[in-house]
Design a protein around this motif. Sequence first.
Motif, PDB file in Angstrom:
ATOM      1  N   LYS A  81      -0.749   1.310  -4.642  1.00 17.02           N
ATOM      2  CA  LYS A  81      -0.802   1.664  -3.217  1.00 17.02           C
ATOM      3  C   LYS A  81      -2.228   2.055  -2.824  1.00 17.02           C
ATOM      4  O   LYS A  81      -2.721   1.673  -1.764  1.00 17.02           O
ATOM      5  CB  LYS A  81       0.181   2.809  -2.934  1.00 17.02           C
ATOM      6  N   ASN A  86       0.082  -3.555  -1.622  1.00 14.19           N
ATOM      7  CA  ASN A  86       1.297  -2.903  -1.129  1.00 14.19           C
ATOM      8  C   ASN A  86       2.579  -3.584  -1.579  1.00 14.19           C
ATOM      9  O   ASN A  86       3.573  -2.907  -1.864  1.00 14.19           O
ATOM     10  CB  ASN A  86       1.259  -2.821   0.396  1.00 14.19           C
ATOM     11  N   ALA A  89       3.230  -2.581  -5.072  1.00 11.98           N
ATOM     12  CA  ALA A  89       3.520  -1.147  -5.109  1.00 11.98           C
ATOM     13  C   ALA A  89       4.983  -0.901  -4.750  1.00 11.98           C
ATOM     14  O   ALA A  89       5.659  -0.094  -5.398  1.00 11.98           O
ATOM     15  CB  ALA A  89       2.600  -0.400  -4.153  1.00 11.98           C
ATOM     16  N   GLU A  90       5.480  -1.611  -3.731  1.00 12.38           N
ATOM     17  CA  GLU A  90       6.881  -1.451  -3.348  1.00 12.38           C
ATOM     18  C   GLU A  90       7.811  -1.941  -4.449  1.00 12.38           C
ATOM     19  O   GLU A  90       8.830  -1.311  -4.736  1.00 12.38           O
ATOM     20  CB  GLU A  90       7.149  -2.212  -2.055  1.00 12.38           C
TER      21      GLU A  90
END
Length: 121
Positions: A81, A86, A89-90
């Motif tokens: 992140k 992103n 990261a999710e």
Amino acid sequence: MDFSEIKKWAMEHDFQLALFNISLILLVLLRSAGYFEPFFLITINLIVLSALILSIILLQARSKFMFIISLIFWIFAGFLKVVGVNTWAERTVIYSFEALSMGIILLIYESSNFRREGLLR
């Protein structure tokens, strides 16, 4: 735990380790080749979930190990992140949640076994 204990554990579980690694390599190869593509999607999420389940079944991983794996995924998700990746990261947070959930289920199972053994004695 020092290196000699790890080496002893690896020698005792050499067949399970080989089966674990072969299973994961096979899943990665099937995913990259696109086998079962229209009928059953082999995703990275399925591979990670399979690795967690196989570590419990083949390598006798316990709840402590699952909590450590969850913490590693969580820290790695924070790093991703910060770096700005992103999407990964999710996904890594999802892997962290899966490991945490499996750790909680294992903890409940382990504690029920301890209670059962305590009641029998």
